[in-house]
Design a protein around this motif. Structure first.
Motif, PDB file in Angstrom:
ATOM      1  N   ILE A  38       0.405  -1.103  -0.068  1.00 38.12           N
ATOM      2  CA  ILE A  38       0.227   0.048  -0.319  1.00 38.12           C
ATOM      3  C   ILE A  38       0.642   0.851   0.012  1.00 38.12           C
ATOM      4  O   ILE A  38       1.465   1.601   0.750  1.00 38.12           O
ATOM      5  N   PRO A  39       0.299   1.827  -1.369  1.00 34.83           N
ATOM      6  CA  PRO A  39       1.893   2.529  -1.071  1.00 34.83           C
ATOM      7  C   PRO A  39       1.174   4.067  -0.294  1.00 34.83           C
ATOM      8  O   PRO A  39       0.546   5.501  -0.643  1.00 34.83           O
ATOM      9  N   ASP A  40       1.573   4.271   0.819  1.00 31.22           N
ATOM     10  CA  ASP A  40       0.675   5.245   1.676  1.00 31.22           C
ATOM     11  C   ASP A  40       1.962   5.872   3.283  1.00 31.22           C
ATOM     12  O   ASP A  40       2.452   4.713   3.589  1.00 31.22           O
ATOM     13  N   GLU A  41       2.458   7.413   3.174  1.00 29.36           N
ATOM     14  CA  GLU A  41       3.113   7.347   3.748  1.00 29.36           C
ATOM     15  C   GLU A  41       3.602   7.494   4.939  1.00 29.36           C
ATOM     16  O   GLU A  41       4.173   6.998   6.307  1.00 29.36           O
ATOM     17  N   GLU A  42       1.897   7.273   5.379  1.00 29.22           N
ATOM     18  CA  GLU A  42       1.489   6.676   7.237  1.00 29.22           C
ATOM     19  C   GLU A  42       2.193   5.823   7.607  1.00 29.22           C
ATOM     20  O   GLU A  42       2.300   5.390   8.888  1.00 29.22           O
ATOM     21  N   LEU A  43       2.330   4.629   6.747  1.00 27.02           N
ATOM     22  CA  LEU A  43       2.766   2.585   7.067  1.00 27.02           C
ATOM     23  C   LEU A  43       4.310   3.146   7.402  1.00 27.02           C
ATOM     24  O   LEU A  43       4.998   3.770   6.316  1.00 27.02           O
ATOM     25  N   SER A  44       4.213   1.994   7.831  1.00 23.54           N
ATOM     26  CA  SER A  44       5.602   1.680   8.213  1.00 23.54           C
ATOM     27  C   SER A  44       6.303   1.076   6.618  1.00 23.54           C
ATOM     28  O   SER A  44       5.459   0.764   5.900  1.00 23.54           O
ATOM     29  N   ARG A  45       7.634   0.927   6.322  1.00 27.28           N
ATOM     30  CA  ARG A  45       7.778  -0.361   5.432  1.00 27.28           C
ATOM     31  C   ARG A  45       7.473  -1.663   5.254  1.00 27.28           C
ATOM     32  O   ARG A  45       7.083  -1.979   4.932  1.00 27.28           O
ATOM     33  N   ASN A  46       7.800  -2.199   6.296  1.00 27.52           N
ATOM     34  CA  ASN A  46       7.142  -3.215   7.027  1.00 27.52           C
ATOM     35  C   ASN A  46       6.274  -3.075   8.129  1.00 27.52           C
ATOM     36  O   ASN A  46       6.521  -2.964   8.922  1.00 27.52           O
ATOM     37  N   HIS A  47       4.736  -2.688   8.109  1.00 28.19           N
ATOM     38  CA  HIS A  47       4.237  -2.542   9.125  1.00 28.19           C
ATOM     39  C   HIS A  47       3.419  -3.578  10.059  1.00 28.19           C
ATOM     40  O   HIS A  47       3.311  -2.928  10.899  1.00 28.19           O
ATOM     41  N   CYS A  48       2.278  -4.733   9.377  1.00 26.66           N
ATOM     42  CA  CYS A  48       1.632  -5.154  10.233  1.00 26.66           C
ATOM     43  C   CYS A  48       2.164  -6.482   8.955  1.00 26.66           C
ATOM     44  O   CYS A  48       2.337  -6.660   7.993  1.00 26.66           O
ATOM     45  N   LEU A  49       1.040  -8.635   9.847  1.00 22.82           N
ATOM     46  CA  LEU A  49       1.251  -9.221   9.636  1.00 22.82           C
ATOM     47  C   LEU A  49       0.346 -10.186  10.096  1.00 22.82           C
ATOM     48  O   LEU A  49      -0.961 -10.350  11.202  1.00 22.82           O
ATOM     49  N   PHE A  50      -0.416 -10.586   9.326  1.00 25.26           N
ATOM     50  CA  PHE A  50      -1.099 -11.902   9.019  1.00 25.26           C
ATOM     51  C   PHE A  50      -1.036 -13.570   8.745  1.00 25.26           C
ATOM     52  O   PHE A  50       0.016 -13.290   7.680  1.00 25.26           O
ATOM     53  N   GLU A  51      -0.823 -13.869   9.719  1.00 20.30           N
ATOM     54  CA  GLU A  51      -0.612 -14.956   9.457  1.00 20.30           C
ATOM     55  C   GLU A  51      -1.398 -16.126  10.109  1.00 20.30           C
ATOM     56  O   GLU A  51      -2.467 -15.934  11.345  1.00 20.30           O
ATOM     57  N   ALA A  52      -1.022 -17.457   9.195  1.00 22.11           N
ATOM     58  CA  ALA A  52      -2.521 -18.163   9.456  1.00 22.11           C
ATOM     59  C   ALA A  52      -1.817 -19.247  10.833  1.00 22.11           C
ATOM     60  O   ALA A  52      -1.080 -19.534  11.583  1.00 22.11           O
ATOM     61  N   VAL A  53      -3.206 -19.224  11.490  1.00 22.20           N
ATOM     62  CA  VAL A  53      -3.706 -20.140  12.950  1.00 22.20           C
ATOM     63  C   VAL A  53      -4.458 -21.230  12.290  1.00 22.20           C
ATOM     64  O   VAL A  53      -5.491 -21.195  12.199  1.00 22.20           O
ATOM     65  N   GLY A  54      -3.782 -22.659  12.750  1.00 22.80           N
ATOM     66  CA  GLY A  54      -4.868 -23.435  12.564  1.00 22.80           C
ATOM     67  C   GLY A  54      -5.309 -23.864  11.490  1.00 22.80           C
ATOM     68  O   GLY A  54      -4.544 -23.292  10.547  1.00 22.80           O
ATOM     69  N   GLU A  55      -6.843 -24.613  10.720  1.00 23.15           N
ATOM     70  CA  GLU A  55      -6.833 -24.216   9.683  1.00 23.15           C
ATOM     71  C   GLU A  55      -7.669 -23.530   9.297  1.00 23.15           C
ATOM     72  O   GLU A  55      -8.310 -23.109   8.081  1.00 23.15           O
ATOM     73  N   THR A  56      -8.260 -22.476   9.993  1.00 21.06           N
ATOM     74  CA  THR A  56      -9.237 -21.316  10.055  1.00 21.06           C
ATOM     75  C   THR A  56      -8.559 -19.771  10.711  1.00 21.06           C
ATOM     76  O   THR A  56      -9.300 -18.564  10.689  1.00 21.06           O
ATOM     77  N   GLY A  57      -7.917 -20.134  11.065  1.00 22.00           N
ATOM     78  CA  GLY A  57      -8.146 -18.586  12.903  1.00 22.00           C
ATOM     79  C   GLY A  57      -7.144 -17.341  11.708  1.00 22.00           C
ATOM     80  O   GLY A  57      -6.066 -18.341  10.345  1.00 22.00           O
ATOM     81  N   ILE A  58      -6.991 -16.401  12.214  1.00 27.54           N
ATOM     82  CA  ILE A  58      -5.233 -15.227  11.520  1.00 27.54           C
ATOM     83  C   ILE A  58      -4.861 -14.499  12.829  1.00 27.54           C
ATOM     84  O   ILE A  58      -5.828 -14.084  13.814  1.00 27.54           O
ATOM     85  N   ARG A  59      -3.950 -14.891  12.704  1.00 26.66           N
ATOM     86  CA  ARG A  59      -3.060 -14.128  14.175  1.00 26.66           C
ATOM     87  C   ARG A  59      -2.264 -12.742  13.180  1.00 26.66           C
ATOM     88  O   ARG A  59      -1.533 -12.449  12.054  1.00 26.66           O
ATOM     89  N   LEU A  60      -2.359 -11.879  13.519  1.00 27.22           N
ATOM     90  CA  LEU A  60      -1.834 -10.199  13.580  1.00 27.22           C
ATOM     91  C   LEU A  60      -1.263  -9.632  14.182  1.00 27.22           C
ATOM     92  O   LEU A  60      -0.934  -9.918  15.816  1.00 27.22           O
ATOM     93  N   THR A  61      -0.655  -8.820  14.132  1.00 26.46           N
ATOM     94  CA  THR A  61       1.073  -8.792  14.843  1.00 26.46           C
ATOM     95  C   THR A  61       1.281  -7.408  13.943  1.00 26.46           C
ATOM     96  O   THR A  61       1.801  -7.422  12.718  1.00 26.46           O
ATOM     97  N   ASP A  62       1.544  -6.346  14.755  1.00 26.79           N
ATOM     98  CA  ASP A  62       1.444  -5.090  14.910  1.00 26.79           C
ATOM     99  C   ASP A  62       3.250  -4.996  14.312  1.00 26.79           C
ATOM    100  O   ASP A  62       4.133  -5.769  15.543  1.00 26.79           O
TER     101      ASP A  62
END
Length: 435
Positions: A38-62
């Motif tokens: 996302i070309p947005d100056e308010e974002l960091s170069r690597n801003h956040c991460l979405f990871e798969a958890v189990g078969e249906t879950g999602i974990r979010l990390t800043d």
């Protein structure tokens, strides 16, 4: 089998896009290397991460972003969170929503436009919709057929042998580092601040603000070899086994001794803080290696110390220089040692302003010792050259060895000259012995 929820962009530059989190996860940020760019100056170069958890879950990390990640109206901070359908996430000017999984087939992290609202079953819209999907399928079929023909008719034999390569799981790579050491009491504050940016620039800044303020900063672009060393020092597995927080009681009178390390990896973040308590051994080992690394790369072995400590170290070096000067007739190398000690004292005092009284002694001690060494070297070289000219090889060898003791630094031209002449003298002695 239930499907994993999707990430839906509700507002912002990518509004309307949908993304599915695969096993490798999805990284979002301003850098084009991210899965969700996302070309947005308010974002960091690597801003956040979405990871798969189990078969249906999602974990979010800043990922230690500058402006943070907002989950359901609250800043996330350092802790990861499991997100579910209906949760909203705000990053910069973009709003994301966790939505229900679509029945459409998606490539992980890639939006093919197949989740757009479906047209009615009849009418012109339906006629237009079918060719677009069929075109995509025909392109995929054509690519597969072309690849098969290449392998059968064109590819060399060695490429036709299909080999299965099992790759070891890649270690997390360090993307960003922030380390801060603060010592404060009623007399002042000392702060040592180290950063490594995602583009590999290391900066160290020292602020020492008691009665006599001192500020110093230096930056350097790290080489690939240096970055490899940094990754070795801050290996994720080493930090993962250390607790995040170590805190002791506030002393009386009030004082602060705090060390905080934050390391951002390509898919993880690790932060450790030690305050007013003895460092755990595992953290101390990593911290000392990181400090030594920064001093070596930037050539700043002294600035991490407070002013009083630097003056103390300088005085110790001056004491050594004074002792070596007084014993200059005891050992040929003592003059060189005195010069080195006085130079070391000046190095400690380089960033200390105003200079303490001992600074003048360090400068004068070095000047006097250099003058005496120059005088003695000239006399010694005269004796060595005289012996060489008279073919007195044994005497020449002895006199040249004295010069090497007087000037032990192999980078010094006087040392190089003496070594060259010594080789010549020893060569003549070997020939003489062979006869």
């Amino acid at each position: 089998m239930a499907k994993r929820p999707q990430i839906i962009v509700m507002d912002g530059p990518l509004a309307g896009r949908r993304f599915e989190v695969g096993e490798a996860g999805l990284r979002l940020g301003r850098s084009s290397s991210n899965d969700i760019h996302i070309p947005d100056e308010e974002l960091s170069r690597n801003h956040c991460l979405f990871e798969a958890v189990g078969e249906t879950g999602i974990r979010l990390t800043d990922l230690a972003s500058a402006n943070g990640t907002i989950l359901n109206g609250a800043a996330m901070g350092d802790d990861s969170a499991l997100v579910k359908e209906g949760d909203t996430i705000v990053v910069g000017s973009t709003t994301l929503c966790i939505g229900a999984a679509s029945s459409s087939t998606l490539l992980s992290g890639v939006d093919l436009g197949l989740d757009a609202p479906k047209p009615a079953a009849s009418g012109p819209a339906a006629v237009k919709r079918r060719p677009m999907i069929m075109n995509v399928l025909w392109v995929l079929v054509a690519v597969c057929v072309s690849a098969a023909i290449y392998f059968i008719l064109v590819a060399p034999p060695e490429l036709q042998e299909v080999k299965t390569v099992v790759q070891a799981e890649a270690k997390p790579v360090v993307s960003e580092v922030v380390y801060e050491h603060v010592q404060a009491d009623s007399s002042g504050i000392f702060r040592y601040y180290l950063t490594v940016t995602p583009d590999g620039v290391m900066t160290v800044r020292v602020d020492d603000v008691p009665k006599q303020p001192r500020h110093h900063a230096k930056s350097e672009k790290l080489s690939k070899e240096a970055l490899d060393d940094l990754n070795e020092i801050l290996e994720y597995e080493k930090l993962r086994g250390i607790d995040r927080e170590f805190a002791g009681p506030e002393p009386d009178p009030p004082a602060l001794d705090s060390r905080e390390l934050k390391v951002v990896y390509d898919s993880h973040v690790r932060r450790i803080r030690v305050q007013n308590v003895e460092e755990p051994e595992a953290f101390r080992s990593i911290r000392e290696k990181l400090e030594a690394f920064s001093k070596s790369e930037l050539g700043i072995w002294a600035i991490q110390y407070p002013r009083d400590k630097l003056i103390e170290l300088a005085k110790q070096s001056i004491d050594v220089g004074r002792a070596k000067w007084e014993d200059r007739d005891v050992n040929y190398g003592n003059l060189a040692s005195a010069i080195a000690a006085y130079k070391e004292a000046q190095f400690y005092l380089e960033t200390v302003n105003p200079k303490p009284e001992c600074a003048a002694e360090a400068v004068e001690g070095e000047r006097t010792a250099i003058a005496e060494l120059d005088r003695r070297y000239a006399d010694q070289r005269f004796r060595a050259d005289k012996a060489l000219n008279l073919s007195q090889w044994e005497t020449a060898r002895t006199e040249l060895k004295v010069i090497l003791e007087m000037v032990p630094d192999r980078r010094d031209d006087r040392n190089r000259d003496a070594r060259s002449k010594l080789l010549s003298a020893e060569g003549h002695l070997k020939k003489k012995g062979a006869r």
